[in-house]
Design a protein around this motif. Structure first.
Motif, PDB file in Angstrom:
ATOM      1  N   UNK A   1       0.917  -1.305   0.074  1.00 39.89           N
ATOM      2  CA  UNK A   1      -0.158  -0.097   0.003  1.00 39.89           C
ATOM      3  C   UNK A   1       1.059   1.223   0.027  1.00 39.89           C
ATOM      4  N   UNK A   2       2.037   1.302   0.742  1.00 39.93           N
ATOM      5  CA  UNK A   2       2.700   2.342   0.906  1.00 39.93           C
ATOM      6  C   UNK A   2       3.261   2.652  -0.603  1.00 39.93           C
ATOM      7  N   UNK A   3       3.911   1.775  -1.391  1.00 37.84           N
ATOM      8  CA  UNK A   3       4.371   2.200  -2.712  1.00 37.84           C
ATOM      9  C   UNK A   3       3.268   2.242  -3.584  1.00 37.84           C
ATOM     10  N   UNK A   4       2.120   1.807  -3.456  1.00 39.26           N
ATOM     11  CA  UNK A   4       1.000   2.108  -4.279  1.00 39.26           C
ATOM     12  C   UNK A   4       0.452   3.597  -4.043  1.00 39.26           C
ATOM     13  N   UNK A   5       0.318   3.935  -2.934  1.00 40.26           N
ATOM     14  CA  UNK A   5       0.006   5.270  -2.637  1.00 40.26           C
ATOM     15  C   UNK A   5       0.785   6.501  -3.363  1.00 40.26           C
ATOM     16  N   UNK A   6       2.086   6.178  -3.063  1.00 41.04           N
ATOM     17  CA  UNK A   6       3.314   7.099  -3.581  1.00 41.04           C
ATOM     18  C   UNK A   6       2.980   7.210  -5.144  1.00 41.04           C
ATOM     19  N   UNK A   7       2.873   5.963  -5.847  1.00 44.60           N
ATOM     20  CA  UNK A   7       2.736   6.066  -7.340  1.00 44.60           C
ATOM     21  C   UNK A   7       1.225   7.145  -7.611  1.00 44.60           C
ATOM     22  N   UNK A   8       0.343   6.399  -6.686  1.00 43.97           N
ATOM     23  CA  UNK A   8      -0.999   7.308  -7.232  1.00 43.97           C
ATOM     24  C   UNK A   8      -0.921   8.703  -6.850  1.00 43.97           C
ATOM     25  N   UNK A   9      -0.276   9.073  -6.081  1.00 45.93           N
ATOM     26  CA  UNK A   9      -0.206  10.634  -5.697  1.00 45.93           C
ATOM     27  C   UNK A   9       0.616  11.327  -6.676  1.00 45.93           C
ATOM     28  N   UNK A  10       1.723  10.660  -7.290  1.00 52.48           N
ATOM     29  CA  UNK A  10       2.238  11.141  -8.387  1.00 52.48           C
ATOM     30  C   UNK A  10       1.583  11.192  -9.736  1.00 52.48           C
ATOM     31  N   UNK A  11       0.561  10.209  -9.668  1.00 48.73           N
ATOM     32  CA  UNK A  11      -0.251  10.475 -10.987  1.00 48.73           C
ATOM     33  C   UNK A  11      -1.379  11.439 -11.181  1.00 48.73           C
ATOM     34  N   UNK A  12      -1.952  11.632  -9.882  1.00 47.68           N
ATOM     35  CA  UNK A  12      -3.131  12.253  -9.991  1.00 47.68           C
ATOM     36  C   UNK A  12      -2.998  13.730 -10.692  1.00 47.68           C
ATOM     37  N   UNK A  13      -2.042  14.458 -10.154  1.00 51.00           N
ATOM     38  CA  UNK A  13      -1.798  15.859 -10.709  1.00 51.00           C
ATOM     39  C   UNK A  13      -1.118  15.952 -12.305  1.00 51.00           C
ATOM     40  N   UNK A  14      -1.002  14.689 -12.615  1.00 50.99           N
ATOM     41  CA  UNK A  14      -0.476  14.512 -13.904  1.00 50.99           C
ATOM     42  C   UNK A  14      -1.594  14.166 -14.991  1.00 50.99           C
ATOM     43  N   UNK A  15      -2.633  13.764 -14.560  1.00 54.54           N
ATOM     44  CA  UNK A  15      -3.846  13.093 -15.382  1.00 54.54           C
ATOM     45  C   UNK A  15      -4.830  14.456 -15.606  1.00 54.54           C
ATOM     46  N   UNK A  16      -5.158  14.535 -16.591  1.00 50.91           N
ATOM     47  CA  UNK A  16      -6.405  15.652 -17.015  1.00 50.91           C
ATOM     48  C   UNK A  16      -7.709  15.030 -16.406  1.00 50.91           C
ATOM     49  N   UNK A  17      -8.791  15.922 -16.539  1.00 49.82           N
ATOM     50  CA  UNK A  17     -10.009  15.694 -15.806  1.00 49.82           C
ATOM     51  C   UNK A  17     -10.788  14.755 -16.411  1.00 49.82           C
ATOM     52  N   UNK A  18     -10.366  13.352 -16.825  1.00 51.15           N
ATOM     53  CA  UNK A  18     -11.105  12.422 -17.539  1.00 51.15           C
ATOM     54  C   UNK A  18     -11.209  11.154 -17.075  1.00 51.15           C
TER      55      UNK A  18
END
Length: 911
Positions: free
Chosen positions: A115-132
């Motif tokens: 979970x810790x590694x998963x959260x780190x990656x998803x936190x990085x991905x969220x601001x880089x994705x468009x509202x889609x």
């Protein structure tokens, strides 16, 4: 290749990718993988081939196909292959696509418990994705991580934001999954009715747009049922989920369901079965390279081993042992998104409830394994699991008699258990109280032990207050069974009979302390009840004509399930009645000239508390099991004898068996008690477990003696006050005659001569609606109708009326409880007794609604016996006798006149 040909290939590959994502969304990773491989073949992808910078569209398509294939492979149990494919996808993905690959890698980590590694990656991905749609997916998956780590506020924020995006995009599948996670937030907060209501809405959406996700939802519904103590119902739900996961080759979900199935078996006291399920789940998680999940399964296996462990040292009166609570929590992620973590609540085994040791591991070795497991869980950041394992180790050392080691271990973990924190799951907080209580008890600090138990039971009581369904209110008591047993053991060690009485009352029939919930009109429930009543009438008619219709029976079961599910969604009232004091019970007993006998089954030994004449005595009667077996045999004999023209030799065999069982019960139960009951005008019995089925008035030594059976002393005292201080009986009695009873007309005619102003409902007038309307607030109601005790779905125990069955579930619709109800046919007085001596059944439903006195039979009764007893009963009532006195006199006179006939009628509640 021409440009046109290249464009066509790209279009076909993109179409295959879209179909694959839809298959994944619907829970079919095998189908998705096949479509994705077709797309990769179209694009002529080869492992390790260098990215082609000259064809950016192909590179994007390859990255997306590889990313989705990685997820599909991992879902089928091929985690290593999934990782390799993600590495390939990352090589091909242009910068704009890297966030999608990161999000998918985060999902893979999530599914394997990292979970810790998963959260780190998803936190990085969220601001880089468009509202889609991709952002909605990543937010959904991140909400699951927050659910797993207990951060409900963050989980809800992500789930609701994901739902808003999905709704704006018209993506119904994602919106339903986000709503699913929102409901799981309610479950983690302890609001089971709201969670189940949300799950019910989600189920409708899944059936419409995403049926492949229904097994995932069933898994979460089962977890909610386990949180309410409904282990058997959860087990049946999980069996369906397992079948769905197997067909869809969803191996992570399958393993999670196996783990939950282990929990359900543990709750039900089937320890060997729980170990087997947990071991299978553990093996599956290890093959999937899911270390966190494997540790959770190992913890479950240890809990089952400890629950079934033989105890060292001399036998003692103390609690059966169960291991610690569930692993994490979860909701519905997305791939897409499969759900991400799970577990279920722990439940104790009430003494005598079937949780006898089945030769699991010994406590000492279990303790050593649990210490090691606690350390490994801590290394992976599994905080609750680590604490649970340490608490299990402490309990196991205490059980093994290694007090010094247990104290040393506790001194090391005590600073880590966050005693004041509310963020830990309920089961962990309960386990803390239990470990502290058992350790204090082993030290001889009985007052401290009782305080810790009292604190834990208060948590259970508050949890029960959030539940409006009687089904759940009675089930949730099982969650505190270990604590209740520990409190009773500490009270027994103290040696004070009054303290034992106080604790026995604190731990039994607690659902009666909450005022009844009268549900508002609910159209789906009303429609289901109407259909069920109609089909049940058809089913009854068919059975009477020796015809069986399995389709009607199947539909009836579906409707019963639907009605129960709607009932589970009722919110609780939270406020409860204060417990009655021992002094108040004694005052009521003295005023009535009665003595009270409260029976307890403690580790297979039957104890009796006798309260009366200013004294409280504690007696040990002997082994529980032989008496329980005799009661079961007696019920079988009574049912075999009723309503049949038996051959003389067979009747003689049954009668001889009846006498043997009655003698066994009288010798083992009554003989030691009768000297303590001398001088009492009557007896109040608070039975336990199987002994609730005893026809007390038929026992040698009690024939002709007023006896009333009550779920607890508190229930009896409240019913007695209601009976004596309620509104004076001014309105005429109600007499109801059901169909297809040959002797019902003579019975009602006899009673009509006693009550000439009685309201009579007979023939076609005896409908369910008319009977319920007349029952509302009735002073005396006599119902002569076929009845059926439904053991599996107790709230559908029923009386047969002219237009169908009147069910225990219907009784909850009464605005004002009738004051005195007599049920004169069949075995409608039978009860299902849950852990904590919580009762369910038709008779129990009336008691829960506030009816002070119910007279009914605990076994089938011959027509001629019922007519004789009921006529005499009402004659005695008319002379001014109490209900228990009237029944005693009627049963004795009927028995004397009919020879071998026995009265199986019992006066419940107040007498």
């Amino acid at each position: 290749m021409s440009t046109a040909e290249g464009s066509e290939i790209h279009e076909r590959a993109a179409r295959l990718h879209g179909l694959a994502v839809a298959a994944t969304d619907d829970g079919h990773p095998g189908l998705a993988a096949r479509r994705l491989r077709q797309g990769l073949a179209l694009l002529r992808w080869e492992t390790g081939a260098p990215p082609d910078a000259g064809d950016p569209e192909r590179a994007v398509l390859l990255a997306r196909l590889l990313t989705s294939l990685a997820h599909a492979e991992a879902e089928q149990g091929h985690s290593a292959r999934g990782t390799e494919l993600l590495d390939e996808a990352q090589r091909w993905a242009p910068p704009a696509e890297l966030a999608i690959v990161q999000g998918q890698r985060g999902l893979m980590y999530l599914r394997t418990g990292r979970t810790a590694e998963a959260l780190e990656l998803l936190d990085l991905a969220v601001p880089r994705l468009a509202r889609g749609v991709e952002l909605a997916r990543v937010l959904l998956n991140r909400s699951v991580i927050h659910l797993m780590t207990g951060k409900v506020r963050l989980a809800r924020a992500d789930a609701r934001r994901s739902a808003e995006l999905a709704r704006a995009l018209g993506h119904e599948v994602l919106e339903a999954k986000a709503q699913h996670n929102d409901g799981y937030c309610d479950l983690l907060l302890g609001d089971i009715p709201t969670a189940l209501a949300v799950f019910g809405e989600v189920e409708g959406a899944y059936r419409r747009v995403n049926p492949g996700f229904l097994p995932v939802l069933a898994l979460d519904q089962a977890r909610a049922l386990l949180a309410a103590g409904l282990a058997d119902e959860a087990g049946r739900t999980l069996d369906g989920a397992l079948d769905g996961f197997r067909k869809q080759r969803l191996m992570q979900d399958y393993a999670e369901a196996e783990l939950a199935r282990a929990q359900a078996a543990l709750h039900a006291g089937r320890f060997a079965e729980a170990r087997a399920w947990a071991r299978r789940a553990e093996d599956r998680f290890r093959r999937r390279r899911s270390p966190a999940w494997a540790l959770r399964a190992e913890l479950m296996r240890l809990r089952a081993e400890f629950a079934g462990a033989p105890r060292l040292g001399p036998p003692r009166l103390g609690p059966p042992r169960l291991g610690p609570p569930r692993p994490g929590s979860r909701g519905a992620p997305d791939q897409g998104g499969r759900p991400g973590s799970g577990g279920v609540l722990d439940q104790g085994v009430w003494p005598g409830s079937g949780g006898a040791p089945d030769h699991g591991g010994r406590p000492g070795p279990v303790a050593r394994k649990a210490v090691d497991l606690a350390a490994r869980c801590a290394e992976l950041g599994l905080r609750d699991e680590s604490e649970t394992a340490a608490l299990l180790a402490t309990r196991a050392l205490v059980a093994a008699g290694n007090l010094a080691e247990a104290e040393a271990l506790w001194s090391g973990i005590a600073p880590l258990v966050r005693p004041g924190s509310r963020d830990a799951p309920l089961e962990v907080r309960l386990m803390r109280r239990l470990a502290e209580a058992e350790l204090a008890g082993a030290r001889g600090l009985r007052g401290q032990a009782l305080r810790r138990v009292r604190s834990g039971l208060a948590l259970i009581h508050a949890h029960r207050g959030r539940l409006g369904s009687l089904d759940m209110q009675t089930g949730v008591t099982a969650l505190g069974s270990d604590l209740a047993a520990a409190g009773l053991a500490a009270a027994l060690a103290n040696g004070s009979a009054r303290l034992v009485f106080e604790w026995s009352e604190r731990c039994r029939a607690q659902a009666f302390r909450f005022p009844p919930i009268r549900p508002q009109h609910d159209e789906p429930t009303a429609e289901a009840m109407a259909e069920l009543r109609h089909l049940a009438q058809q089913l009854h008619a068919g059975e009477a004509a020796a015809r069986r219709d399995p389709e009607i029976r199947r539909r009836c079961l579906e409707l019963e399930r639907l009605i129960r599910e709607r009932g589970w969604q009722l919110p609780g009232v939270r406020e409860s009645l204060a417990p009655v004091s021992t002094g108040a019970v004694e005052a009521e007993l003295a005023a009535a000239g009665l003595a009270l006998v409260s029976l307890l089954n403690v580790q297979g030994r039957l104890l009796a508390l006798v309260l009366g004449a200013g004294r409280c005595r504690l007696l040990e009667l002997g082994a529980y099991a032989p008496l329980a077996e005799a009661v079961q045999r007696l019920t079988g004999d009574l049912n075999a004898r009723a309503g049949r023209n038996l051959r003389p030799n067979l009747a003689a065999v049954i009668d001889a068996s009846l006498r043997r069982q009655l003698a066994t019960i009288a010798d083992g139960l009554l003989a030691p008690l009768l000297p303590s009951l001398a001088g009492a005008d009557g007896i109040v019995v608070v039975p336990t477990m199987a002994l609730s089925a005893i026809p007390w008035g038929a026992l040698p030594g009690l024939v002709g003696k007023p006896v009333v059976a009550a779920p607890s002393a508190q229930v009896w005292a409240a019913a007695q006050r209601a009976r004596l201080t309620g509104v004076a009986d001014g309105e005429p009695p109600l007499l109801v005659a059901g169909p297809n009873l040959t002797a019902v007309e003579p019975e009602i005619e006899q009673l009509a001569t006693l009550y000439p102003k009685a309201r009579r409902l007979t023939g076609s007038a005896a409908t369910v609606a008319a009977t319920l309307e007349a029952l509302d607030g009735a002073s005396i109601a006599h119902l002569a109708a076929h009845g059926h005790h439904e053991r599996e779905n107790v709230l559908f125990s029923r009386l047969v009326l002219s237009d169908g069955p009147l069910m225990a579930h219907d009784v909850q619709r009464l605005r004002t409880a009738p004051r005195h109800v007599v049920l004169s046919a069949c075995d409608i007085g039978r009860l299902v007794v849950r852990p904590g001596d919580e009762l369910l059944g038709f008779t129990a439903a009336l008691l829960y609604m506030g009816t002070p006195t119910v007279v009914s039979s605990v076994a089938k009764v011959p027509d001629e016996t019922a007519i004789a007893i009921m006529a005499a009963y009402h004659r005695h009532l008319a002379l001014g006798l109490s209900p228990a006195g009237a029944l005693a006199g009627a049963s004795a006179s009927a028995s004397a006149s009919a020879g071998e006939s026995l009265s199986t009628f019992v006066c419940f509640g107040a007498g």
